[in-house]
Design an enzyme around this catalytic site. Sequence first.
Site, PDB file in Angstrom:
ATOM      1  N   CYS A 183       0.818  -1.203   0.000  1.00 37.53           N
ATOM      2  CA  CYS A 183       0.000   0.000   0.000  1.00 37.53           C
ATOM      3  C   CYS A 183       0.852   1.254   0.000  1.00 37.53           C
ATOM      4  CB  CYS A 183      -0.926   0.013   1.210  1.00 37.53           C
ATOM      5  SG  CYS A 183      -0.042   0.214   2.758  1.00 37.53           S
ATOM      6  N   GLY A 184       0.217   2.370  -0.249  1.00 37.41           N
ATOM      7  CA  GLY A 184       0.921   3.647  -0.225  1.00 37.41           C
ATOM      8  C   GLY A 184      -0.069   4.793  -0.269  1.00 37.41           C
TER       9      GLY A 184
END
Length: 287
Positions: free
Chosen positions: A115-116
Amino acid sequence: MGRVTERRRVIRIRDGRASVRPDTLVAEEPLEIRLNGKPLAITMRTPGDDFALAAGFLVSEGVLASADDLSNIVYCAGAMVDGSNTYNVVDVVTAPGVQLPDITLERNVYTTSSCGLCGKASLDAVRTTARHPIDDTLGGTREPLCLEPELLAELPERLRAAQRVFDRTGGLHAAALFTADGELLDIREDVGRHNAVDKLVGRALQSGSLPLSRSVLLVSGRASFELAQKAVMAGIPVLAAVSAPSSLAVDLAAESGLTLVGFLRGSSMNVYAGEQRMALGASAAQG
């Protein structure tokens, strides 16, 4: 507690011949992080160093900045209906008087192994919550870091040599902290590269070592915005990755003063920001 590896049946095909055998796989289980009793985030991780992971995550969120901010971390009992403990829920209790930033309240975040965050709002969030401005003249010296490219090129092999679980599974990311002289300070492995970094940072917080102002952070995969964020929040001046950075990671590095190196493979590498810490030749500096 959960195991780092698990065994599964696999059909192995080699040169057209099939055979049945057990295979060793990296374990992946959810970890719910609670803050002062309230659910905050869920991440998929490799079990182990869960307290450090939770502490490191809260450093990147701007909640914790030193060991003094932390009162306790415990596993929550009775996570199963029958009352047994899965060791998949931890509660982080902050010390009295610790102010919680708004970005951490009632988020109920679900984070995956890749994720980011994105956008200008993410850059602004790091700018407003960073507790350890990057300053590599700290740590008992006024001399800024100066890294030899030849030494930096040796670090991926040192990282790989220290990956114990990867040797058995081939399925883990790793993150390591080195000194500017190439000494390995700590290494953590996890199915998620961001978790591996959180474990490093969390262990540093627990030992009273933040900010990591004289350290080099090396990650086994790409350099996402999230990893650059975690480096900045821990006061780490150099982030190096064996793969590519994202555009937002480069933007954050340039804005925060982080040295960002990508494609660190063999004797080659790309320096995307913070080249002042690299011992480059005059022609490279002028080019």
